[in-house]
Design a protein around this motif. Structure first.
Motif, short mmCIF file in Angstrom:
data_model
loop_
_atom_site.label_atom_id
_atom_site.label_comp_id
_atom_site.label_asym_id
_atom_site.label_seq_id
_atom_site.Cartn_x
_atom_site.Cartn_y
_atom_site.Cartn_z
N ALA A 14 142.23 -30.46 49.99
CA ALA A 14 141.82 -29.96 51.23
C ALA A 14 140.24 -29.82 51.50
N CYS A 15 139.71 -29.33 50.20
CA CYS A 15 138.11 -29.12 50.56
C CYS A 15 137.72 -29.19 49.13
N ILE A 16 136.36 -29.15 49.13
CA ILE A 16 135.54 -29.04 47.98
C ILE A 16 134.45 -27.93 48.45
N ILE A 17 134.37 -26.86 47.70
CA ILE A 17 133.39 -25.57 47.80
C ILE A 17 132.48 -25.74 47.00
N VAL A 18 131.45 -25.45 47.43
CA VAL A 18 130.23 -25.19 46.36
C VAL A 18 128.95 -24.26 46.85
N GLU A 19 128.42 -23.76 45.91
CA GLU A 19 127.12 -22.95 46.41
C GLU A 19 126.09 -23.71 46.28
N PRO A 20 124.99 -23.93 47.21
CA PRO A 20 123.62 -24.52 46.93
C PRO A 20 122.81 -24.00 45.88
N VAL A 21 122.95 -22.55 45.78
CA VAL A 21 122.40 -21.88 44.67
C VAL A 21 123.58 -21.04 44.17
N GLN A 22 123.83 -21.03 43.01
CA GLN A 22 124.99 -20.29 42.48
C GLN A 22 124.57 -18.64 42.42
N GLY A 23 125.28 -17.88 42.80
CA GLY A 23 125.23 -16.43 42.78
C GLY A 23 125.31 -15.66 41.48
N GLU A 24 127.01 -15.46 41.26
CA GLU A 24 127.24 -15.08 40.15
C GLU A 24 127.00 -15.87 38.98
N GLY A 25 126.83 -17.08 39.24
CA GLY A 25 126.83 -18.29 38.04
C GLY A 25 125.23 -18.20 37.29
N GLY A 26 124.40 -17.20 37.92
CA GLY A 26 122.91 -17.22 37.15
C GLY A 26 121.94 -17.68 38.33
N LEU B 15 117.31 -0.41 40.04
CA LEU B 15 118.88 -0.88 39.69
C LEU B 15 118.86 -2.42 39.67
N LEU B 16 119.27 -2.67 38.50
CA LEU B 16 119.40 -4.24 38.41
C LEU B 16 121.07 -4.85 38.17
N MET B 17 121.13 -6.08 38.32
CA MET B 17 122.48 -6.54 38.08
C MET B 17 122.34 -7.89 37.12
N PRO B 18 123.27 -7.94 36.46
CA PRO B 18 123.34 -9.48 35.41
C PRO B 18 124.16 -10.33 36.33
N SER B 19 124.10 -11.57 35.80
CA SER B 19 124.79 -12.57 36.49
C SER B 19 124.76 -13.70 35.26
N GLY B 20 125.59 -14.85 35.52
CA GLY B 20 125.65 -15.80 34.63
C GLY B 20 127.14 -15.81 33.95
N ARG B 21 127.68 -16.88 33.39
CA ARG B 21 128.78 -16.81 32.80
C ARG B 21 128.96 -15.90 31.51
N LYS B 22 127.68 -15.70 30.90
CA LYS B 22 127.64 -15.07 29.72
C LYS B 22 126.92 -13.50 29.86
N ARG B 23 126.97 -13.23 31.29
CA ARG B 23 126.22 -12.09 31.66
C ARG B 23 124.72 -11.71 30.98
N ASN B 24 124.02 -12.92 31.05
CA ASN B 24 122.74 -12.93 30.27
C ASN B 24 121.69 -13.30 31.33
N VAL B 25 122.00 -13.38 32.68
CA VAL B 25 120.78 -13.55 33.52
C VAL B 25 120.61 -12.37 34.69
N LEU B 26 119.42 -11.95 34.43
CA LEU B 26 118.88 -11.13 35.35
C LEU B 26 118.66 -11.60 36.54
N ARG B 27 119.28 -10.82 37.57
CA ARG B 27 119.13 -11.14 39.00
C ARG B 27 117.94 -10.34 39.69
N LEU B 28 117.11 -11.25 40.26
CA LEU B 28 115.88 -10.69 41.19
C LEU B 28 116.13 -10.65 42.58
N LEU B 29 116.62 -9.75 43.16
CA LEU B 29 117.07 -9.89 44.53
C LEU B 29 116.78 -8.71 45.29
N PRO B 30 115.53 -8.27 45.68
CA PRO B 30 115.21 -7.16 46.50
C PRO B 30 115.20 -7.70 47.87
N PRO B 31 114.97 -6.70 48.80
CA PRO B 31 115.04 -7.14 50.06
C PRO B 31 113.79 -8.03 50.58
#
Length: 290
Positions: A54-66, A239-255
């Motif tokens: 039916a469809c292909i879904i993709v993120e242009p920039v992965q979120g949880e993926g790192g 307050l920081l959050m991890p990401s990536g399949r191995k949870r080894n990527v630090l997300r920098l996502l301030p307002p």
């Protein structure tokens, strides 16, 4: 549909409906465009006919993926495949949309246009609102009232989104992107050049949507290093959050609207937390020596 087992699929059993996952080719990881194209070809040859997709879904920039930017060559290949085989191409911009990648939507960096666009998070400046936009032939295919939800058309959230879109001028986007991106890149480069933090790996992402990979060392895995950092940073007031399949990527996502002073203060506190992490590693090493 998420490609991450923990914590999103643990204990939930098999999810309904067939969902297939492909490698995500990106300059920020080891997957190549050719590998992803071959995996897509194999999917249609071995797993499922393209006529049943039916469809292909993709993120242009992965979120949880790192925070990894999709390779633009593969993005154009997906667009071509979907056009040829009558598959709907859906771009998920729930995390990357509304200025995170330095443009209103990250798919513009890839030189493609989706059939459907998924939006949320930043579009209402924190109020609960999500939206779907798409080609007229798709959006008008449903009967009136066929696409909705409990919070659809929330007046307050829609008013907030209207203001967000008015404020999000091209000039403001460029200013926010340049301020955050340059500070992230300069700070990461300084941390790397200092040789104080051997667990720090490359920076991923684009614009102000950035991640820092934490790599394995003799003392611990990248995920363990990052988990320790998150705890130390919380004590320092960040307050920081991890990401990536191995949870080894630090997300920098301030307002996007954060002041440069507050952003610099936050990065300084992260640097202090990295120092604490180094002290903890030194203590562990001393104990092992004893």
């Amino acid at each position: 549909m998420n490609g991450k087992v923990s914590p999103y699929k643990v204990g939930l059993g098999t999810l309904p409906g067939p969902v297939y996952h492909l490698p995500f080719p990106s300059p920020d990881n080891g997957a190549s465009t050719q590998e992803a194209i071959q995996a897509l070809d194999r999917l249609f040859e071995v797993e499922i006919s393209s006529e049943e997709v039916a469809c292909i879904i993709v993120e242009p920039v992965q979120g949880e993926g790192g925070f990894r930017l999709l390779d633009h060559v593969f993005a154009k290949h997906l667009r071509k495949v979907c056009d040829e085989r009558g598959i709907v191409l859906i771009v998920d911009e729930i995390q990357s949309g509304f200025g995170r990648a330095g443009t209103r939507f990250a798919f513009t960096h890839l030189g493609i246009e989706p059939d459907l666009l998924l939006m949320g998070k930043s579009m209402a400046s924190g109020l609960p609102l999500a939206a779907v936009a798409g080609r007229e032939c798709l959006m008008n295919a449903l009967p009136k009232g066929g696409l909705g939800g409990t919070y659809s058309g929330n007046a307050v959230a829609c008013a907030a989104a209207k203001v967000v879109m008015e404020v999000m001028s091209d000039d403001n986007l460029a200013q926010w992107k340049n301020t955050q991106e340059s500070l992230f890149l300069e700070t990461h480069d300084r941390w790397k050049r200092s040789n104080r933090f051997p667990m720090l790996g490359p920076m991923t992402g684009i614009g102000s949507m950035r991640g820092i990979v934490f790599e394995d060392t003799l003392n611990a895995t990248g995920a363990e290093h990052l988990a320790t950092l998150l705890s130390a940073a919380r004590q320092a007031g960040v307050l920081l959050m991890p990401s990536g399949r191995k949870r080894n990527v630090l997300r920098l996502l301030p307002p996007l609207t954060i002041s440069q002073e507050h952003l610099s203060e936050g990065l300084f506190k992260i640097e202090q937390a990295l120092g604490t992490l180094q002290e903890i590693l030194a203590m562990h090493k001393a104990r092992e020596t004893e």
